[in-house]
Design a protein around this motif. Structure first.
Motif, PDB file in Angstrom:
ATOM      1  N   ASP A  33      53.304  34.737  39.835  1.00 60.14           N
ATOM      2  CA  ASP A  33      52.246  35.730  39.676  1.00 60.14           C
ATOM      3  C   ASP A  33      51.863  36.331  41.025  1.00 60.14           C
ATOM      4  O   ASP A  33      51.677  37.539  41.153  1.00 60.14           O
ATOM      5  CB  ASP A  33      51.030  35.093  39.008  1.00 60.14           C
ATOM      6  CG  ASP A  33      49.939  36.098  38.726  1.00 60.14           C
ATOM      7  OD1 ASP A  33      50.257  37.173  38.181  1.00 60.14           O
ATOM      8  OD2 ASP A  33      48.771  35.807  39.054  1.00 60.14           O
ATOM      9  N   ARG A  34      51.768  35.501  42.037  1.00 65.19           N
ATOM     10  CA  ARG A  34      51.423  35.970  43.381  1.00 65.19           C
ATOM     11  C   ARG A  34      52.517  36.890  43.933  1.00 65.19           C
ATOM     12  O   ARG A  34      52.218  37.922  44.523  1.00 65.19           O
ATOM     13  CB  ARG A  34      51.224  34.782  44.298  1.00 65.19           C
ATOM     14  CG  ARG A  34      50.887  35.144  45.716  1.00 65.19           C
ATOM     15  CD  ARG A  34      49.652  34.427  46.168  1.00 65.19           C
ATOM     16  NE  ARG A  34      49.428  34.635  47.576  1.00 65.19           N
ATOM     17  CZ  ARG A  34      48.619  35.574  48.050  1.00 65.19           C
ATOM     18  NH1 ARG A  34      47.960  36.343  47.229  1.00 65.19           N
ATOM     19  NH2 ARG A  34      48.458  35.715  49.347  1.00 65.19           N
ATOM     20  N   VAL A  35      53.783  36.530  43.718  1.00 61.66           N
ATOM     21  CA  VAL A  35      54.892  37.360  44.185  1.00 61.66           C
ATOM     22  C   VAL A  35      54.873  38.716  43.495  1.00 61.66           C
ATOM     23  O   VAL A  35      55.056  39.761  44.136  1.00 61.66           O
ATOM     24  CB  VAL A  35      56.240  36.639  43.974  1.00 61.66           C
ATOM     25  CG1 VAL A  35      57.411  37.590  44.151  1.00 61.66           C
ATOM     26  CG2 VAL A  35      56.363  35.462  44.915  1.00 61.66           C
ATOM     27  N   ILE A  36      54.634  38.723  42.214  1.00 55.65           N
ATOM     28  CA  ILE A  36      54.582  39.987  41.468  1.00 55.65           C
ATOM     29  C   ILE A  36      53.461  40.869  42.007  1.00 55.65           C
ATOM     30  O   ILE A  36      53.628  42.076  42.195  1.00 55.65           O
ATOM     31  CB  ILE A  36      54.427  39.722  39.953  1.00 55.65           C
ATOM     32  CG1 ILE A  36      55.724  39.123  39.408  1.00 55.65           C
ATOM     33  CG2 ILE A  36      54.070  41.009  39.206  1.00 55.65           C
ATOM     34  CD1 ILE A  36      55.613  38.614  37.978  1.00 55.65           C
ATOM     35  N   GLY A  37      52.305  40.264  42.275  1.00 55.66           N
ATOM     36  CA  GLY A  37      51.189  41.025  42.840  1.00 55.66           C
ATOM     37  C   GLY A  37      51.519  41.589  44.209  1.00 55.66           C
ATOM     38  O   GLY A  37      51.201  42.751  44.518  1.00 55.66           O
ATOM     39  N   LEU A  38      52.154  40.798  45.052  1.00 55.92           N
ATOM     40  CA  LEU A  38      52.523  41.272  46.381  1.00 55.92           C
ATOM     41  C   LEU A  38      53.585  42.359  46.319  1.00 55.92           C
ATOM     42  O   LEU A  38      53.546  43.319  47.096  1.00 55.92           O
ATOM     43  CB  LEU A  38      53.004  40.101  47.243  1.00 55.92           C
ATOM     44  CG  LEU A  38      51.916  39.092  47.629  1.00 55.92           C
ATOM     45  CD1 LEU A  38      52.539  37.889  48.324  1.00 55.92           C
ATOM     46  CD2 LEU A  38      50.862  39.735  48.504  1.00 55.92           C
ATOM     47  N   GLU A  39      54.530  42.232  45.395  1.00 57.17           N
ATOM     48  CA  GLU A  39      55.535  43.276  45.222  1.00 57.17           C
ATOM     49  C   GLU A  39      54.874  44.586  44.797  1.00 57.17           C
ATOM     50  O   GLU A  39      55.268  45.664  45.245  1.00 57.17           O
ATOM     51  CB  GLU A  39      56.578  42.860  44.191  1.00 57.17           C
ATOM     52  CG  GLU A  39      57.549  41.822  44.692  1.00 57.17           C
ATOM     53  CD  GLU A  39      58.520  41.348  43.621  1.00 57.17           C
ATOM     54  OE1 GLU A  39      58.255  41.573  42.409  1.00 57.17           O
ATOM     55  OE2 GLU A  39      59.541  40.749  43.988  1.00 57.17           O
ATOM     56  N   GLN A  40      53.863  44.501  43.964  1.00 56.05           N
ATOM     57  CA  GLN A  40      53.138  45.700  43.533  1.00 56.05           C
ATOM     58  C   GLN A  40      52.414  46.335  44.722  1.00 56.05           C
ATOM     59  O   GLN A  40      52.412  47.564  44.866  1.00 56.05           O
ATOM     60  CB  GLN A  40      52.141  45.360  42.422  1.00 56.05           C
ATOM     61  CG  GLN A  40      51.395  46.556  41.886  1.00 56.05           C
ATOM     62  CD  GLN A  40      52.310  47.586  41.251  1.00 56.05           C
ATOM     63  OE1 GLN A  40      53.327  47.242  40.656  1.00 56.05           O
ATOM     64  NE2 GLN A  40      51.977  48.845  41.387  1.00 56.05           N
ATOM     65  N   GLN A  41      51.812  45.512  45.577  1.00 49.04           N
ATOM     66  CA  GLN A  41      51.137  46.044  46.763  1.00 49.04           C
ATOM     67  C   GLN A  41      52.135  46.736  47.692  1.00 49.04           C
ATOM     68  O   GLN A  41      51.844  47.804  48.227  1.00 49.04           O
ATOM     69  CB  GLN A  41      50.422  44.929  47.523  1.00 49.04           C
ATOM     70  CG  GLN A  41      49.166  44.445  46.855  1.00 49.04           C
ATOM     71  CD  GLN A  41      48.494  43.338  47.659  1.00 49.04           C
ATOM     72  OE1 GLN A  41      49.078  42.780  48.578  1.00 49.04           O
ATOM     73  NE2 GLN A  41      47.268  43.017  47.289  1.00 49.04           N
ATOM     74  N   VAL A  42      53.302  46.154  47.884  1.00 49.89           N
ATOM     75  CA  VAL A  42      54.325  46.761  48.731  1.00 49.89           C
ATOM     76  C   VAL A  42      54.767  48.092  48.141  1.00 49.89           C
ATOM     77  O   VAL A  42      54.917  49.083  48.863  1.00 49.89           O
ATOM     78  CB  VAL A  42      55.528  45.802  48.904  1.00 49.89           C
ATOM     79  CG1 VAL A  42      56.725  46.511  49.511  1.00 49.89           C
ATOM     80  CG2 VAL A  42      55.139  44.614  49.748  1.00 49.89           C
ATOM     81  N   ALA A  43      54.964  48.141  46.844  1.00 49.78           N
ATOM     82  CA  ALA A  43      55.379  49.386  46.192  1.00 49.78           C
ATOM     83  C   ALA A  43      54.318  50.469  46.370  1.00 49.78           C
ATOM     84  O   ALA A  43      54.649  51.634  46.627  1.00 49.78           O
ATOM     85  CB  ALA A  43      55.650  49.137  44.713  1.00 49.78           C
ATOM     86  N   GLU A  44      53.051  50.109  46.263  1.00 51.16           N
ATOM     87  CA  GLU A  44      51.971  51.079  46.449  1.00 51.16           C
ATOM     88  C   GLU A  44      51.946  51.593  47.883  1.00 51.16           C
ATOM     89  O   GLU A  44      51.763  52.784  48.115  1.00 51.16           O
ATOM     90  CB  GLU A  44      50.627  50.453  46.094  1.00 51.16           C
ATOM     91  CG  GLU A  44      50.421  50.219  44.619  1.00 51.16           C
ATOM     92  CD  GLU A  44      49.133  49.460  44.325  1.00 51.16           C
ATOM     93  OE1 GLU A  44      48.317  49.260  45.240  1.00 51.16           O
ATOM     94  OE2 GLU A  44      48.943  49.070  43.168  1.00 51.16           O
ATOM     95  N   LEU A  45      52.125  50.695  48.847  1.00 50.42           N
ATOM     96  CA  LEU A  45      52.109  51.108  50.244  1.00 50.42           C
ATOM     97  C   LEU A  45      53.310  51.979  50.585  1.00 50.42           C
ATOM     98  O   LEU A  45      53.196  52.915  51.378  1.00 50.42           O
ATOM     99  CB  LEU A  45      52.071  49.887  51.162  1.00 50.42           C
ATOM    100  CG  LEU A  45      50.765  49.100  51.157  1.00 50.42           C
ATOM    101  CD1 LEU A  45      50.915  47.826  51.967  1.00 50.42           C
ATOM    102  CD2 LEU A  45      49.630  49.947  51.705  1.00 50.42           C
ATOM    103  N   GLN A  46      54.463  51.702  49.991  1.00 45.19           N
ATOM    104  CA  GLN A  46      55.645  52.505  50.263  1.00 45.19           C
ATOM    105  C   GLN A  46      55.568  53.869  49.595  1.00 45.19           C
ATOM    106  O   GLN A  46      56.130  54.837  50.108  1.00 45.19           O
ATOM    107  CB  GLN A  46      56.902  51.777  49.807  1.00 45.19           C
ATOM    108  CG  GLN A  46      57.271  50.616  50.689  1.00 45.19           C
ATOM    109  CD  GLN A  46      58.493  49.860  50.184  1.00 45.19           C
ATOM    110  OE1 GLN A  46      58.860  49.979  49.024  1.00 45.19           O
ATOM    111  NE2 GLN A  46      59.098  49.075  51.052  1.00 45.19           N
ATOM    112  N   SER A  47      54.880  53.965  48.481  1.00 42.39           N
ATOM    113  CA  SER A  47      54.823  55.235  47.764  1.00 42.39           C
ATOM    114  C   SER A  47      53.879  56.229  48.433  1.00 42.39           C
ATOM    115  O   SER A  47      54.068  57.433  48.315  1.00 42.39           O
ATOM    116  CB  SER A  47      54.401  55.013  46.311  1.00 42.39           C
ATOM    117  OG  SER A  47      53.053  54.578  46.249  1.00 42.39           O
ATOM    118  N   THR A  48      52.887  55.738  49.133  1.00 36.05           N
ATOM    119  CA  THR A  48      51.952  56.637  49.801  1.00 36.05           C
ATOM    120  C   THR A  48      52.349  56.788  51.258  1.00 36.05           C
ATOM    121  O   THR A  48      52.715  55.826  51.922  1.00 36.05           O
ATOM    122  CB  THR A  48      50.511  56.093  49.727  1.00 36.05           C
ATOM    123  OG1 THR A  48      50.454  54.819  50.369  1.00 36.05           O
ATOM    124  CG2 THR A  48      50.047  55.958  48.297  1.00 36.05           C
ATOM    125  N   GLY A  49      52.295  58.010  51.744  1.00 39.70           N
ATOM    126  CA  GLY A  49      52.584  58.247  53.152  1.00 39.70           C
ATOM    127  C   GLY A  49      51.454  57.698  54.001  1.00 39.70           C
ATOM    128  O   GLY A  49      50.276  57.865  53.679  1.00 39.70           O
TER     129      GLY A  49
END
Length: 94
Positions: A33-49
């Protein structure tokens, strides 16, 4: 970020004991669950300039000003032998 709690769902309940396999499975699910949450945070940070166009221009100007400063030039001159040795080492050793 929230910290991972140390206790499990059965803490405080004397009638419910977890077997080692159940405890391992529960810890595995918590980590998953923690890994999935962190992957989501990384995806959000990569999607925004991180910087907008005007901010990028300002950063590039600051970098150009820094590189044209006397301190930068002196530092480059002082570290020139070290940088040259690294290049030679890289070419010799591959």
């Amino acid at each position: 970020m929230s910290a991972v709690p140390e206790s499990n769902w059965s803490a405080g309940r004397p009638d419910t004991g977890l077997t080692p396999e159940e405890r391992a499975a529960e810890q595995h699910l918590e980590l998953l669950d923690r890994v999935i949450g962190l992957e989501q945070q990384v995806a959000e940070l990569q999607s925004t300039g991180l910087l907008g166009p005007s901010e990028t221009i300002a950063v590039e100007r600051n970098l150009a000003a820094m590189r044209s400063s006397m301190t930068w030039r002196a530092g480059r001159l002082v570290t020139l032998p070290i940088r040259a040795a690294k290049v030679v080492k890289r070419r010799i050793l591959g």
